[in-house]
Each structure stands twice: as C-alpha cells, then as structure tokens.
Scaffold this motif. Structure first.
Motif, PDB file in Angstrom:
ATOM      1  N   LYS A  62       0.836  -1.200   0.000  1.00 30.94           N
ATOM      2  CA  LYS A  62       0.000   0.000   0.000  1.00 30.94           C
ATOM      3  C   LYS A  62       0.876   1.257   0.000  1.00 30.94           C
ATOM      4  N   LYS A  65       2.550   1.653  -3.469  1.00 32.09           N
ATOM      5  CA  LYS A  65       1.610   2.189  -4.470  1.00 32.09           C
ATOM      6  C   LYS A  65       1.443   3.689  -4.313  1.00 32.09           C
ATOM      7  N   ARG A  66       1.307   4.137  -3.064  1.00 30.20           N
ATOM      8  CA  ARG A  66       1.131   5.560  -2.826  1.00 30.20           C
ATOM      9  C   ARG A  66       2.359   6.358  -3.243  1.00 30.20           C
TER      10      ARG A  66
END
Length: 73
Positions: A62, A65-66
C-alpha cells in the motif's frame, strides 16, 4: 519524491502492531481450543504467523503504491 523516514517508521510500527495483535489473537484462541480438546483450534494456530506476515506485506505494498502514484505526478 522519495519515501520519508516518517512513512517507513509508521509502516514498521503499524505492521508490527497489527501483525502481533492478529497473530497473537489467532494463536491464543487456537491454543485455547486445542488444549480443551477441540482439534479445530489447530486451524487457527498453524497459519497465525504467516497471516501476521501477510498483513505487513500488504501494508508495505500500500505504501509503495502511494509513493509510486505521488512520484509519477
């Protein structure tokens, strides 16, 4: 844009806390069931550590991805 120390620290703390809570809960409930004679408790005990590790892996993905989304702007 690069990953900051704060993001790495938060990722590590979050993965550690969530992994410990989930893995410990699965281990505790599973062993409680197994000790009392319910063999189904082993279905909670055996995957406790891998589940805890997978939660940390999901949190790291996560964050990655950010970071990739922000850096591509």
């Amino acid at each position: 844009m690069s990953v900051t120390r704060e993001e790495i620290l938060v990722l590590g703390l979050t993965a550690g806390v969530v992994g410990s809570l989930v893995g410990g809960l699965m281990l505790g409930i599973g062993l409680g069931l197994a000790v009392n004679g319910a063999h189904i408790g082993w279905l909670l005990v055996l995957p406790a550590a891998p589940v805890a590790g997978l939660l940390g892996y999901a949190l790291a993905r996560k964050l990655a991805k950010r970071v990739l989304r922000v850096s591509s702007r």
